[in-house]
Enzyme design. Structure first.
Site, mmCIF file in Angstrom:
data_model
loop_
_atom_site.group_PDB
_atom_site.id
_atom_site.type_symbol
_atom_site.label_atom_id
_atom_site.label_comp_id
_atom_site.label_asym_id
_atom_site.label_seq_id
_atom_site.Cartn_x
_atom_site.Cartn_y
_atom_site.Cartn_z
ATOM 1 N N CYS A 105 83.293 91.437 38.777
ATOM 2 C CA CYS A 105 83.773 91.156 37.426
ATOM 3 C C CYS A 105 83.454 89.702 37.101
ATOM 4 O O CYS A 105 83.672 88.814 37.926
ATOM 5 C CB CYS A 105 85.282 91.386 37.363
ATOM 6 S SG CYS A 105 85.992 91.028 35.749
ATOM 7 N N LEU A 106 82.954 89.452 35.901
ATOM 8 C CA LEU A 106 82.612 88.082 35.509
ATOM 9 C C LEU A 106 83.851 87.193 35.455
ATOM 10 O O LEU A 106 83.745 85.972 35.517
ATOM 11 C CB LEU A 106 81.891 88.075 34.157
ATOM 12 C CG LEU A 106 80.503 88.733 34.148
ATOM 13 C CD1 LEU A 106 79.941 88.784 32.733
ATOM 14 C CD2 LEU A 106 79.544 88.010 35.080
ATOM 15 N N HIS A 151 89.799 96.144 30.896
ATOM 16 C CA HIS A 151 90.042 94.796 30.352
ATOM 17 C C HIS A 151 90.793 94.865 29.019
ATOM 18 O O HIS A 151 91.622 94.011 28.718
ATOM 19 C CB HIS A 151 88.714 94.070 30.113
ATOM 20 C CG HIS A 151 88.120 93.444 31.343
ATOM 21 N ND1 HIS A 151 88.757 92.445 32.042
ATOM 22 C CD2 HIS A 151 86.945 93.668 31.984
ATOM 23 C CE1 HIS A 151 87.985 92.079 33.066
ATOM 24 N NE2 HIS A 151 86.882 92.811 33.063
HETATM 25 NI NI NI Z 1 85.297 92.675 34.419
#
Ligand code: NI
Length: 185
Positions: A105-106, A151
């Protein structure tokens, strides 16, 4: 415009995003910025809340032929990738078949974890032009959409792990961030 990506731990990542009332130029500008930000990262998906906007919008960009590593099939060769814009996405069907796959995940730099999710989904959403669409997503595409949709509800992949593993990862991230702070002398 490339926007800063919020990384955990950060309260904004826990926020439940609000539906987009109208897909207008302002929303499209946000989507364009999100794609630019995702490509620069680089990543294959990004949700609006990761750039601090609590709207139910996400972008994914990958070859839909791409297979999950766990499927033990070769990943499709690099080709023209499809950019998809999903606004107010809703999963209207998901397979009983559950698969495990390693996700990153960024917002959780350099952290990876095996997460279980339905193998296939059907998702209903509004596209870039505000038109209703339905998409059957399997493999990496389905996986990526489910991750980004989490998210929108303030759920990170670490929230799908045990409390012990979650705290371990978040502690590591908080420590790494502290070390990044410039030293003032
Ligand atoms: Ni993510």
């Amino acid at each position: 415009m490339i926007l800063p990506i919020i990384t955990a731990p950060d309260r904004r990542l826990k926020v439940k995003s609000q539906p987009v009332a109208k897909v207008d130029d302002e929303v499209r500008r946000l989507l364009d910025d999100m794609v630019e930000t995702m490509r620069a990262a680089p990543g294959i998906g990004l949700s609006a809340i990761q750039v601090g906007v609590a709207k139910r919008a996400l972008v994914v960009e990958l070859d839909e032929q791409a297979k999950l590593a766990s499927e033990q099939e070769p990943v499709a060769p690099e080709g023209p990738h499809t950019t998809r814009y999903l606004i107010n996405p809703e999963i209207i069907w998901s397979s009983e078949k559950i698969v495990f796959c390693e996700e990153g995940c960024l917002s959780l730099p350099d952290q990876f974890a095996e997460i279980e999710r339905p193998a296939d989904i059907t998702v209903r959403y509004l596209d870039y032009d505000g038109q209703p669409q339905e998409l059957q997503a399997t493999g990496m595409l389905g996986r990526c959409i489910q991750h980004e949709m989490d998210h929108l509800d303030g759920v990170l992949l670490v929230d799908r792990l045990s409390a012990v593993r979650r705290h371990m990862i978040l502690r590591k991230l908080a420590k790494a961030r502290k070390q990044e702070q410039p030293v003032t002398a």
